[in-house]
Design a protein around this motif. Structure first.
Motif, PDB file in Angstrom:
ATOM      1  N   LYS A  24      16.521  17.526  43.084  1.00 48.85           N
ATOM      2  CA  LYS A  24      16.920  17.355  44.489  1.00 48.85           C
ATOM      3  C   LYS A  24      16.014  18.144  45.431  1.00 48.85           C
ATOM      4  N   MET A  25      15.336  19.143  44.906  1.00 49.63           N
ATOM      5  CA  MET A  25      14.380  19.903  45.706  1.00 49.63           C
ATOM      6  C   MET A  25      13.025  19.186  45.758  1.00 49.63           C
ATOM      7  N   LEU A  26      12.679  18.468  44.684  1.00 54.73           N
ATOM      8  CA  LEU A  26      11.343  17.890  44.571  1.00 54.73           C
ATOM      9  C   LEU A  26      11.241  16.409  44.933  1.00 54.73           C
ATOM     10  N   PHE A  27      12.122  15.610  44.400  1.00 48.22           N
ATOM     11  CA  PHE A  27      11.971  14.159  44.528  1.00 48.22           C
ATOM     12  C   PHE A  27      12.054  13.625  45.962  1.00 48.22           C
ATOM     13  N   PRO A  28      12.875  14.218  46.848  1.00 48.68           N
ATOM     14  CA  PRO A  28      12.856  13.716  48.229  1.00 48.68           C
ATOM     15  C   PRO A  28      11.480  13.840  48.892  1.00 48.68           C
ATOM     16  N   LEU A  29      10.675  14.778  48.425  1.00 45.12           N
ATOM     17  CA  LEU A  29       9.337  14.963  48.985  1.00 45.12           C
ATOM     18  C   LEU A  29       8.441  13.749  48.759  1.00 45.12           C
ATOM     19  N   ILE A  30       8.772  12.936  47.756  1.00 45.16           N
ATOM     20  CA  ILE A  30       7.990  11.726  47.503  1.00 45.16           C
ATOM     21  C   ILE A  30       8.729  10.470  47.962  1.00 45.16           C
ATOM     22  N   GLY A  31       9.836  10.668  48.678  1.00 42.32           N
ATOM     23  CA  GLY A  31      10.578   9.538  49.232  1.00 42.32           C
ATOM     24  C   GLY A  31      11.637   8.957  48.321  1.00 42.32           C
ATOM     25  N   ALA A  32      11.985   9.649  47.238  1.00 37.82           N
ATOM     26  CA  ALA A  32      13.007   9.149  46.316  1.00 37.82           C
ATOM     27  C   ALA A  32      14.393   9.358  46.910  1.00 37.82           C
ATOM     28  N   LYS A  33      15.328   8.496  46.515  1.00 33.27           N
ATOM     29  CA  LYS A  33      16.707   8.569  46.989  1.00 33.27           C
ATOM     30  C   LYS A  33      17.627   8.775  45.786  1.00 33.27           C
ATOM     31  N   TYR A  34      18.578   9.705  45.927  1.00 30.47           N
ATOM     32  CA  TYR A  34      19.498  10.010  44.843  1.00 30.47           C
ATOM     33  C   TYR A  34      20.849   9.354  45.088  1.00 30.47           C
ATOM     34  N   ASN A  35      21.383   8.715  44.063  1.00 31.10           N
ATOM     35  CA  ASN A  35      22.704   8.113  44.109  1.00 31.10           C
ATOM     36  C   ASN A  35      23.642   9.001  43.288  1.00 31.10           C
ATOM     37  N   GLU A  36      24.515   9.739  43.961  1.00 34.12           N
ATOM     38  CA  GLU A  36      25.423  10.683  43.292  1.00 34.12           C
ATOM     39  C   GLU A  36      26.354   9.975  42.310  1.00 34.12           C
ATOM     40  N   GLN A  37      26.898   8.823  42.707  1.00 36.15           N
ATOM     41  CA  GLN A  37      27.852   8.127  41.840  1.00 36.15           C
ATOM     42  C   GLN A  37      27.213   7.664  40.541  1.00 36.15           C
ATOM     43  N   LYS A  38      25.963   7.245  40.604  1.00 38.47           N
ATOM     44  CA  LYS A  38      25.280   6.763  39.407  1.00 38.47           C
ATOM     45  C   LYS A  38      24.490   7.862  38.707  1.00 38.47           C
ATOM     46  N   ALA A  39      24.384   9.050  39.328  1.00 43.56           N
ATOM     47  CA  ALA A  39      23.536  10.135  38.805  1.00 43.56           C
ATOM     48  C   ALA A  39      22.155   9.574  38.483  1.00 43.56           C
ATOM     49  N   GLU A  40      21.527   9.031  39.524  1.00 50.18           N
ATOM     50  CA  GLU A  40      20.276   8.291  39.328  1.00 50.18           C
ATOM     51  C   GLU A  40      19.384   8.398  40.566  1.00 50.18           C
ATOM     52  N   TRP A  41      18.105   8.636  40.317  1.00 47.89           N
ATOM     53  CA  TRP A  41      17.101   8.617  41.367  1.00 47.89           C
ATOM     54  C   TRP A  41      16.469   7.233  41.420  1.00 47.89           C
ATOM     55  N   VAL A  42      16.197   6.760  42.632  1.00 49.76           N
ATOM     56  CA  VAL A  42      15.415   5.535  42.820  1.00 49.76           C
ATOM     57  C   VAL A  42      14.146   5.951  43.556  1.00 49.76           C
ATOM     58  N   MET A  43      13.020   5.675  42.931  1.00 52.08           N
ATOM     59  CA  MET A  43      11.734   6.068  43.482  1.00 52.08           C
ATOM     60  C   MET A  43      11.246   5.020  44.496  1.00 52.08           C
ATOM     61  N   PRO A  44      10.316   5.397  45.357  1.00 51.40           N
ATOM     62  CA  PRO A  44       9.844   4.460  46.384  1.00 51.40           C
ATOM     63  C   PRO A  44       9.319   3.137  45.812  1.00 51.40           C
ATOM     64  N   GLY A  45       8.704   3.161  44.648  1.00 51.50           N
ATOM     65  CA  GLY A  45       8.174   1.936  44.053  1.00 51.50           C
ATOM     66  C   GLY A  45       9.198   1.162  43.242  1.00 51.50           C
TER      67      GLY A  45
END
Length: 189
Positions: A20-41
């Motif tokens: 949560k500290m790193l991935f937003p810096l590359i534009g990723a979005k975190y879904n709390e309910q799914k415990a999953e990151w979705v990357m820009p690509g």
């Protein structure tokens, strides 16, 4: 799609907090309910746990290009991790891989040592396992032990010089020595 496993759900908290500290810096979005990151690509990284060995069966039929298992020595048997190997596949040719981390000690110490450390205790040498493909061709899977010691983490020691002193209070003398030296032969019992 990647998936990151620990033995218990609670053990995921620290790594999720770091992402949560790193991935937003590359534009990723975190879904709390799914415990999953979705990357820009469109790539995804899921966080899951396998509390009982049989929980690995829930992933049968899934397709991942990356499987990460943190603290593999928390797993008493290699069975659930081996079962996850069956989820590594890519119909589009994306390279697949599995990464395990671990420290000496824990219920899975002996199988991790036998599989990854004993074949080359110094590490860094790529070991190859040969298998036959469905058309009789020879297929090679590779694995490597990458050793690490507390002395390899100069930044940690600089920023927290008392870490080693606290670590010495955390377990038996042989376990702490194994952690500090990365020595898989120093475990009690």
């Amino acid at each position: 799609i990647g998936v990151f496993f620990r033995r218990k759900f609670k053990q995921l908290e620290e790594v999720v907090a770091r992402t949560k500290m790193l991935f937003p810096l590359i534009g990723a979005k975190y879904n709390e309910q799914k415990a999953e990151w979705v990357m820009p690509g469109g790539g995804r990284l899921k966080f899951r746990y396998i509390e009982r060995d049989s929980d690995a069966q829930e992933y049968q039929g899934h397709s991942y290009t990356r499987v990460y298992v943190e603290e593999a020595t928390n797993f008493p048997s290699p069975a659930p991790i081996d079962l996850l190997r069956g989820t590594l596949r890519s119909a589009t040719g994306v390279p697949v891989g599995m990464r395990l981390t671990g420290n000496p000690g824990g219920p899975g110490h002996h199988w991790v040592k036998a599989r990854y450390i004993t074949p080359d205790p110094r590490g860094w040498r790529i070991l190859q396992d040969t298998f036959k493909g469905i058309q009789g061709e020879e297929l090679i899977l590779e694995r490597v032990f990458i050793p690490s010691k507390i002395s390899d983490n100069a930044l940690l020691y600089k920023n927290d010089p008392y870490y080693v002193a606290r670590l010495r209070q955390a377990g038996s003398e042989s376990l702490v020595k194994a952690w500090l030296e990365g020595n898989w032969d120093l475990i009690d019992g």
